[in-house]
Scaffold this active site. Structure first.
Site, PDB file in Angstrom:
ATOM      1  N   ARG A   1       0.976  -0.885  -0.139  1.00  0.00           N
ATOM      2  CA  ARG A   1       0.292   0.463   0.172  1.00  0.00           C
ATOM      3  C   ARG A   1       0.860   0.987   0.257  1.00  0.00           C
ATOM      4  O   ARG A   1       0.527   2.084   0.722  1.00  0.00           O
ATOM      5  CB  ARG A   1      -0.552   0.120   1.219  1.00  0.00           C
ATOM      6  CG  ARG A   1      -1.629  -0.896   1.119  1.00  0.00           C
ATOM      7  CD  ARG A   1      -3.529  -1.318  -0.340  1.00  0.00           C
ATOM      8  NE  ARG A   1      -3.990  -1.586   0.489  1.00  0.00           N
ATOM      9  CZ  ARG A   1      -5.095  -1.476   0.965  1.00  0.00           C
ATOM     10  NH1 ARG A   1      -6.266  -0.622   1.639  1.00  0.00           N
ATOM     11  NH2 ARG A   1      -6.378  -2.355   0.536  1.00  0.00           N
TER      12      ARG A   1
ATOM     13  N   ARG B   1      -3.142   7.386   0.603  1.00  0.00           N
ATOM     14  CA  ARG B   1      -4.258   7.874   1.609  1.00  0.00           C
ATOM     15  C   ARG B   1      -3.159   8.599   2.418  1.00  0.00           C
ATOM     16  O   ARG B   1      -3.049  10.336   2.904  1.00  0.00           O
ATOM     17  CB  ARG B   1      -5.249   8.754   1.994  1.00  0.00           C
ATOM     18  CG  ARG B   1      -6.589   7.811   1.112  1.00  0.00           C
ATOM     19  CD  ARG B   1      -7.673   7.535   2.065  1.00  0.00           C
ATOM     20  NE  ARG B   1      -8.075   6.394   2.038  1.00  0.00           N
ATOM     21  CZ  ARG B   1      -8.674   5.908   3.182  1.00  0.00           C
ATOM     22  NH1 ARG B   1      -9.435   6.398   3.699  1.00  0.00           N
ATOM     23  NH2 ARG B   1      -8.057   4.253   3.498  1.00  0.00           N
TER      24      ARG B   1
ATOM     25  N   ARG C   1      -6.554  11.729  -5.915  1.00  0.00           N
ATOM     26  CA  ARG C   1      -8.332  11.158  -6.035  1.00  0.00           C
ATOM     27  C   ARG C   1      -8.984  11.901  -5.992  1.00  0.00           C
ATOM     28  O   ARG C   1     -10.314  11.428  -6.763  1.00  0.00           O
ATOM     29  CB  ARG C   1      -8.489  10.324  -4.470  1.00  0.00           C
ATOM     30  CG  ARG C   1      -9.168   9.418  -4.929  1.00  0.00           C
ATOM     31  CD  ARG C   1     -10.055   9.271  -3.254  1.00  0.00           C
ATOM     32  NE  ARG C   1     -10.716   8.894  -2.734  1.00  0.00           N
ATOM     33  CZ  ARG C   1     -10.823   8.204  -2.338  1.00  0.00           C
ATOM     34  NH1 ARG C   1     -10.599   7.304  -1.361  1.00  0.00           N
ATOM     35  NH2 ARG C   1     -12.572   8.696  -2.035  1.00  0.00           N
TER      36      ARG C   1
ATOM     37  N   ASP D   1      -7.489  -2.587  -7.308  1.00  0.00           N
ATOM     38  CA  ASP D   1      -7.822  -3.267  -5.938  1.00  0.00           C
ATOM     39  C   ASP D   1      -8.045  -4.588  -6.165  1.00  0.00           C
ATOM     40  O   ASP D   1      -8.613  -4.951  -7.210  1.00  0.00           O
ATOM     41  CB  ASP D   1      -8.632  -2.813  -5.230  1.00  0.00           C
ATOM     42  CG  ASP D   1      -9.372  -2.798  -3.792  1.00  0.00           C
ATOM     43  OD1 ASP D   1      -8.700  -2.442  -2.870  1.00  0.00           O
ATOM     44  OD2 ASP D   1     -10.334  -3.720  -3.821  1.00  0.00           O
TER      45      ASP D   1
ATOM     46  N   TYR E   1     -14.803 -10.919   0.793  1.00  0.00           N
ATOM     47  CA  TYR E   1     -15.986 -10.131   0.882  1.00  0.00           C
ATOM     48  C   TYR E   1     -16.544  -9.992  -0.805  1.00  0.00           C
ATOM     49  O   TYR E   1     -18.028  -9.789  -0.003  1.00  0.00           O
ATOM     50  CB  TYR E   1     -14.760  -9.311  -0.343  1.00  0.00           C
ATOM     51  CG  TYR E   1     -13.957  -8.673   0.526  1.00  0.00           C
ATOM     52  CD1 TYR E   1     -13.711  -7.383   1.258  1.00  0.00           C
ATOM     53  CD2 TYR E   1     -12.233  -8.996   1.141  1.00  0.00           C
ATOM     54  CE1 TYR E   1     -13.022  -7.453   2.205  1.00  0.00           C
ATOM     55  CE2 TYR E   1     -11.122  -8.690   1.260  1.00  0.00           C
ATOM     56  CZ  TYR E   1     -11.579  -7.321   1.856  1.00  0.00           C
ATOM     57  OH  TYR E   1     -10.715  -6.844   3.131  1.00  0.00           O
TER      58      TYR E   1
END
Ligand code: 1CP
Length: 346
Positions: free
Chosen positions: A25, A29, A38, A75, A151
């Site tokens: 990652r 952010r 973004r 992702d 998920y």
């Protein structure tokens, strides 16, 4: 001829002059320039499916820290979306999918539009291959079937994956069908990434550690073994890194049975044990605590050196034990990167 990329050398079990490093990652952010992009792109998924934006955010951390590898910005959940499942990312809430939690719903998934849907991702890989520095390796990735399935069945992230574990017991046939479809989709997806310029593949199995031992064999080992066999039919030499997070003492079995080239180890793994029981089997990547990277200071510096001292005697790539979190101060990432670059093998 030896490859001129430190990261690839380490994956070939060569003892590199310096320790290669990258961070899971590493785009995201915690970087102000990511937050800016973004906002311009609109949403997280817009970023993933706009090659120019995705290339830009992939390169952002490299400009600051000069890691030895870049990881495609995307992702793991674009795969279920490409199979026809509804996906959205609500601001601050993480992913939301329409749960595929019955045998009937699993039957509705298909690969009819799969590669068409993922075309922008392949284009991002192609552009990155042209744009990254000559000594930087390009990592393509996918989620391992078990983690992606948690998920898909649960509809969102969960701490214990109870809904999916229960579904795997109660609807074993349907769940096996879902995993088989994910094996096929993921194999094809990764083969396309390699075709377009990915030099290394990482398979993220974030939730492997919550599986009981017999289920770990069935859902974390066997599907990954099949994916690797499928890829190696076309690309026998491609390095593949497995990250069965939380596998503990099952790491050695995972390595032997799946055929991964290397493993990423999570923060719980004792360094002595990794040196004695995992590094003789394959190159190792890991395992700084992402929260210590937030906390910083002398404690951070000491731990980075401790990890390097334990694992630099064998093939080793410095990384975290899980992904960077959004509250990480960028200057702490700079501090760690500097220590690794300066470090000399004993
Ligand atoms: O801007 C944002 O708010 C989005 C945050 C974000 C980012 C930057 C998400 C949502 N995904 C990503 C990118 C991403 N995800 C990458 C490429 C970037 C890089 O590494 O630099 C990769 C490799 C992933 C992989 C991923 N997504 C995993 C496996 C690795 C891990 O961290 O455990 C998982 C489980 C996901 C699902 C996901 N996507 C995003 C979030 C917040 C989550 C986790 C959801 C949960 O809490 O369960």
């Amino acid at each position: 001829m030896t490859n001129n990329k430190l990261f690839i050398q380490a994956l070939k079990s060569e003892i590199t002059p310096n320790i290669p490093f990258w961070y899971m990652r590493q785009a995201g952010r915690y970087l102000p320039e990511y937050r800016e992009k973004r906002k311009t792109a609109g949403s997280f998924l817009d970023l993933c499916y706009s090659p120019d934006f995705a290339v830009e955010v992939t390169l952002q951390p490299l400009r600051r820290y000069h890691m030895d590898a870049a990881i495609l910005f995307s992702d793991i959940l674009v795969v279920p979306q490409a199979m026809g499942q509804h996906l959205e990312f609500k601001e601050g809430e993480g992913p939301l999918l329409t749960p595929v939690n019955t045998a009937e719903k699993i039957e509705t998934l298909n690969l009819n539009n799969f590669h068409h849907h993922l075309t922008p991702v392949y284009e991002t890989v192609r552009k990155l291959h042209q744009e990254i520095p000559k000594t930087t390796a390009l990592i393509g990735f996918a989620g391992a079937p078990w983690t992606v399935a948690t998920y898909m069945v649960g509809g969102k992230g969960s701490a214990d994956q109870a809904l999916t574990r229960l579904f795997a017991y109660q609807e074993k046939k349907a769940f096996q069908k879902l995993i088989d479809l994910l094996v096929k989709a993921t194999s094809e997806y990764l083969i396309e990434q390699i075709k377009n310029g990915a030099e290394v593949i990482q398979l993220f199995d974030t939730w492997a550690g919550n599986l009981p031992d017999d289920e770990f064999q069935k859902w974390a080992i066997e599907p990954v073994q099949k994916i690797i066999q499928n890829i190696r039919k076309f690309y026998p030499e491609i390095p593949i890194i497995g990250f069965p997070r939380g596998a503990g003492c099952r790491y050695p079995d995972y390595i032997r049975i799946t055929g991964v080239t290397a493993v990423s180890i999570d923060t719980t793994m004792p360094l002595d044990w990794v040196r004695d029981h995992i590094q003789p089997l394959c190159p190792v990547q890991g395992n700084l605590d992402p929260l210590l990277l937030v906390s910083g200071g002398q404690q951070l510096e000491n731990r980075v050196v401790e990890i390097l001292d334990h694992l630099s005697g064998g093939p080793f790539i410095f990384n975290l034990g899980h992904g960077i979190v959004p509250q990480t101060p960028p200057e702490n990432v700079a501090q760690v990167s500097e220590i690794i670059k300066q470090y000399k093998r004993k």
